[in-house]
Design an enzyme around this catalytic site. Sequence first.
Site, short mmCIF file in Angstrom:
data_model
loop_
_atom_site.label_atom_id
_atom_site.label_comp_id
_atom_site.label_asym_id
_atom_site.label_seq_id
_atom_site.Cartn_x
_atom_site.Cartn_y
_atom_site.Cartn_z
CB SER A 79 -0.92 -0.01 1.22
OG SER A 79 -0.14 -0.27 2.35
CB THR A 181 -1.87 5.40 4.32
OG1 THR A 181 -2.65 5.30 3.15
CG2 THR A 181 -1.12 6.71 4.35
CB THR A 199 -0.84 6.04 0.55
OG1 THR A 199 -1.66 4.89 0.41
CG2 THR A 199 -1.50 7.18 -0.19
NE ARG A 209 -9.25 7.03 -3.80
CZ ARG A 209 -8.57 6.86 -2.67
NH1 ARG A 209 -7.27 6.73 -2.70
NH2 ARG A 209 -9.19 6.82 -1.52
CB THR A 232 -4.35 5.09 7.76
OG1 THR A 232 -4.29 4.02 6.82
CG2 THR A 232 -4.79 4.53 9.09
N GLY A 233 -6.91 4.83 6.02
CA GLY A 233 -8.23 4.25 5.80
C GLY A 233 -8.89 4.83 4.56
N1 ASP Z 1 -5.99 6.81 2.95
C1 ASP Z 1 -5.53 6.11 1.78
C2 ASP Z 1 -6.33 6.53 0.60
O1 ASP Z 1 -7.55 6.63 0.71
C3 ASP Z 1 -5.60 4.65 1.88
C4 ASP Z 1 -4.89 4.02 3.04
O2 ASP Z 1 -4.92 4.51 4.17
O3 ASP Z 1 -4.25 3.00 2.82
O4 ASP Z 1 -5.76 6.68 -0.45
#
Ligand code: ASP
Length: 322
Positions: A79, A181, A199, A209, A232-233
Site C-alpha cells: 500500500s 498508508t 501511500t 483517483r 489512514t483508511g
Molecule cells: N488513505 C488512503 C487513501 O484513501 C488509503 C490508506 O490509508 O491506505 O488513499
Amino acid sequence: MDRRSFIKRTGVASLGIGLNYHKTFSVTKNNISNPLVIATWNVKNATEKAWQILSKKGNSLDAIEQGCMVEESNEQGQSVGIGGLPDRDGNVTLDACIMNHKGDCGSVVYLKNIKHAISIARLVMEKTPHVILAGDGAKKFALSMGFKEENLLTEKSKTDWINWKKKEKYKPIINIENHDTIGMLAIDKNNNISGGCTTSGLAYKMQGRVGDSPIIGSGLYIDNEIGGAVATGLGEEVLKTVGSFLIVELMRQGYSPTEACKIAIQRIVNKPGSNYKNFQVGYIAVNKNGDTGSYAIQKGFSMTKYDKNGNKNISSLFFEKI
Ligand code: ASP
C-alpha cells in the site's frame, strides 16, 4: 428558517459554544525535549529509522522523510511505494505529503514510477513555489531532481491485480492490506513537530483517483503551536470531513489527542446514511506536550510509537457500536 430566526438560533448556539468553551490547549511541559515519533499501523522499522535521527538531535522533518522512505522501499508492503497495489488498469500511482513546523507543506499526487514520493513532496515544498504537483508534472520534477524511474508493480502485486480482475468486484474492505498508508508524526529535541503521509492509495481504485493522503488538512495537518494529526483508511471519508485539520483544531480547544481523534471518527460515523460498518478509518495525533493518541472506526488499527521508552506497537481504541 428566515434570516431573523437564523441569527437568533446561531446567536444562541454561539453563546452556548462560548459558555462551553472552557477548554483551550496549553503547553504544560515546556521543556519536554523528549523526541518521539508515532506512525500508523505496525511499522517498527520505519519508526526505528526516524528514531535514529531524532535520538541524535536530528530534526523532525528529516526523521519523517527517512522513516517514510523505509516503507516506500519495502516491496512486501502493498500500500506504499514499490509493491503498492495498482489501480484497476494496472498503474501503481503514489500520493504523499509532508509538512514542517513552520507550516510549510508539499505534496505529490498520481506520481508514477518514482518510489520515494515523500522525498518528492519534500522537494515540492522546498524547491518550488507550489504546494501540490500532479501526475506527469510531478514525475518530470522528480526526474529533474535526479530521481530515477523504476517499475513499481512487483510480480506479487501484478498477480494479485490479475486475480482481482477476474472478479472485478470493487468493495472497500475493512482493515486489510489495501488500507495501510504510512502516516508519521515526529517531535524533535527542539520541540518542533513535522509530519508525513505516503501511500499507493486504495487498491484497484479508478484511474486518476486521489485520496486524502496528499491533501493537507485531510490526510495530514501540523500546527507547531498545538500538534499534528494523520489519517489512514478510506480516504474519501477523511476528505469529506477534513479529518486531520479537525483533530488539530479540537486539540487547540483542549481535547486530548485521543479525544480529538475520537470526535473526528464520530463525525464520519454520525454522517446521515453512513455505512461505516463497511470501511475503516484510523487517526493518530500528538500534541505539543508530547501526548499521543489514536482512534479508529473498526477494531484492528494500531499505532507504532518510538520514544525514550522504546519502540512499541499499540492497539488503537475504536468505535464500539459495531
Ligand atoms: N488513505 C488512503 C487513501 O484513501 C488509503 C490508506 O490509508 O491506505 O488513499
